[in-house]
Scaffold this motif. Structure first.
Motif, short mmCIF file in Angstrom:
data_model
loop_
_atom_site.label_atom_id
_atom_site.label_comp_id
_atom_site.label_asym_id
_atom_site.label_seq_id
_atom_site.Cartn_x
_atom_site.Cartn_y
_atom_site.Cartn_z
N UNK A 103 51.70 41.42 38.75
CA UNK A 103 52.53 42.48 38.19
C UNK A 103 52.39 42.53 36.67
N UNK A 104 52.23 43.74 36.14
CA UNK A 104 52.28 43.93 34.70
C UNK A 104 53.76 43.90 34.28
N UNK A 105 54.07 43.48 33.05
CA UNK A 105 55.48 43.45 32.63
C UNK A 105 56.19 44.79 32.77
N UNK A 106 55.45 45.88 32.60
CA UNK A 106 56.02 47.22 32.76
C UNK A 106 55.02 48.08 33.52
N UNK A 107 55.52 49.17 34.08
CA UNK A 107 54.62 50.15 34.65
C UNK A 107 54.06 51.02 33.52
N UNK A 108 52.84 51.43 33.68
CA UNK A 108 52.22 52.41 32.79
C UNK A 108 51.96 53.66 33.62
N UNK A 109 52.67 54.72 33.32
CA UNK A 109 52.48 55.97 34.05
C UNK A 109 52.43 57.10 33.02
N UNK A 110 51.29 57.78 32.98
CA UNK A 110 51.12 58.88 32.04
C UNK A 110 50.06 58.60 31.00
N UNK A 172 42.59 55.21 34.00
CA UNK A 172 41.95 56.28 34.79
C UNK A 172 41.21 57.24 33.86
N UNK A 173 39.90 57.07 33.72
CA UNK A 173 39.12 58.03 32.92
C UNK A 173 38.56 59.16 33.77
N UNK A 174 38.79 59.10 35.08
CA UNK A 174 38.20 60.07 36.01
C UNK A 174 39.09 61.29 36.25
N UNK A 175 40.21 61.38 35.56
CA UNK A 175 41.20 62.38 35.90
C UNK A 175 40.74 63.81 35.61
N UNK A 176 41.20 64.72 36.46
CA UNK A 176 41.05 66.15 36.24
C UNK A 176 42.46 66.75 36.14
N UNK A 177 42.53 67.98 35.66
CA UNK A 177 43.85 68.62 35.59
C UNK A 177 44.49 68.69 36.97
N UNK A 178 43.71 69.05 37.98
CA UNK A 178 44.26 69.20 39.33
C UNK A 178 44.80 67.87 39.84
N UNK A 179 44.10 66.77 39.57
CA UNK A 179 44.57 65.46 40.03
C UNK A 179 45.89 65.09 39.37
N UNK A 183 49.34 64.38 41.33
CA UNK A 183 50.03 63.09 41.25
C UNK A 183 51.46 63.27 40.74
N UNK A 184 51.66 64.20 39.84
CA UNK A 184 53.01 64.45 39.33
C UNK A 184 53.94 64.92 40.43
N UNK A 185 53.41 65.66 41.39
CA UNK A 185 54.22 66.12 42.53
C UNK A 185 54.45 64.96 43.50
N UNK A 186 53.35 64.32 43.91
CA UNK A 186 53.46 63.25 44.90
C UNK A 186 54.15 62.01 44.39
N UNK A 187 54.13 61.79 43.07
CA UNK A 187 54.70 60.58 42.50
C UNK A 187 56.09 60.74 41.92
N UNK A 203 57.01 63.93 34.47
CA UNK A 203 55.96 64.82 34.96
C UNK A 203 55.66 65.92 33.95
N UNK A 204 56.70 66.42 33.30
CA UNK A 204 56.52 67.46 32.28
C UNK A 204 55.70 66.92 31.11
#
Length: 234
Positions: A103-110, A172-179, A183-187, A203-204
């Motif tokens: 586990x990382x000490x915190x989550x990194x999202x975004x 994640x360097x592979x990201x596209x706008x659609x992805x 992910x913002x919806x599903x996550x 998400x915004x």
């Protein structure tokens, strides 16, 4: 030419921009959809390279395909077949080589800035001090023996390493706008649960200036994928 095997562990975490890049240089990919029960291939020499994508599971989960993937990564590297990993894929590479995933000490999202560590990092990610990358993880890998540390963020010091022609990334360097939008919806549930952590964006926030941010990330990805492609087998 042999295809590049791209391992998809979750339906929404496909090859993204690496597929676009490989098509642009005339290389074929073959998606191995672990999420729909595809068999893990045994022989890495059937492919020009192996690419592992992200996924919501942990490499420490008791899933039957994980030991098979770890063994495949080791066979590929022993056979000089280049391997690249994104997030879960990077963690699989680390564990395959004796590293730890915890586990990382915190989550990194975004979106979060990562910095390059020296000349070796610039070989992979270009002549820049750092870049804004995309992240979505709660665990982190240690560097296996012989690995060169390449990238760090203030929330997760081990963001990328390389051994020869092999590249493992936490980001994640592979990201596209659609992805990102998907992910913002599903996550949404995960975002809400971790929203008190300053390393988790809304998400915004993740979708703010998304076109420019993704274009800049693609420029970084092209440098890394070009370097990795130099080792692909015919």
């Amino acid at each position: 030419m042999k295809p590049i095997a791209v391992f998809r562990h979750s339906l929404t975490e496909g090859p993204g921009y690496i597929a676009t890049y490989m098509k642009g240089i005339g290389r074929d990919i073959k998606v191995v959809a672990i999420d729909r029960g595809d068999v893990v291939p045994h022989d890495p020499t059937a492919f020009a390279g192996l690419c592992f994508m992200g996924g919501p599971m942990s490499v420490n989960d008791p899933l039957p395909w994980i030991p098979e993937v770890l063994a495949l990564i080791r066979r590929a590297m022993d056979a000089d077949i280049p391997v690249i990993g994104h997030c879960l894929g990077g963690q699989l590479m680390s564990k395959a080589l004796g590293g730890a995933v915890d586990a990382n000490p915190v989550k990194e999202i975004g979106w979060r800035h990562v910095t390059l560590n020296g000349a070796a990092a610039r070989e992979w990610f270009g002549e820049r001090e750092g870049f804004l990358s995309f992240h979505w993880h709660g665990e982190t890998f240690s560097l296996p023996d012989g690995a060169t540390h390449l990238l760090a963020s203030d929330a997760c010091p081990n963001q990328a390493w390389a051994i020869g022609k092999h590249l493992a990334m936490q980001c994640h360097i592979e990201m596209t706008e659609a992805m990102i939008r998907e992910w913002c919806v599903g996550g949404q549930k995960e975002i809400r649960a971790a929203s008190a952590q300053p390393t988790v964006q809304s998400a915004e926030g993740m979708q703010q200036d998304i076109e420019a941010r993704v274009a800049a990330l693609h420029a970084v990805a092209e440098t890394a994928y070009a370097k990795w492609s130099e080792g692909l087998k015919d």
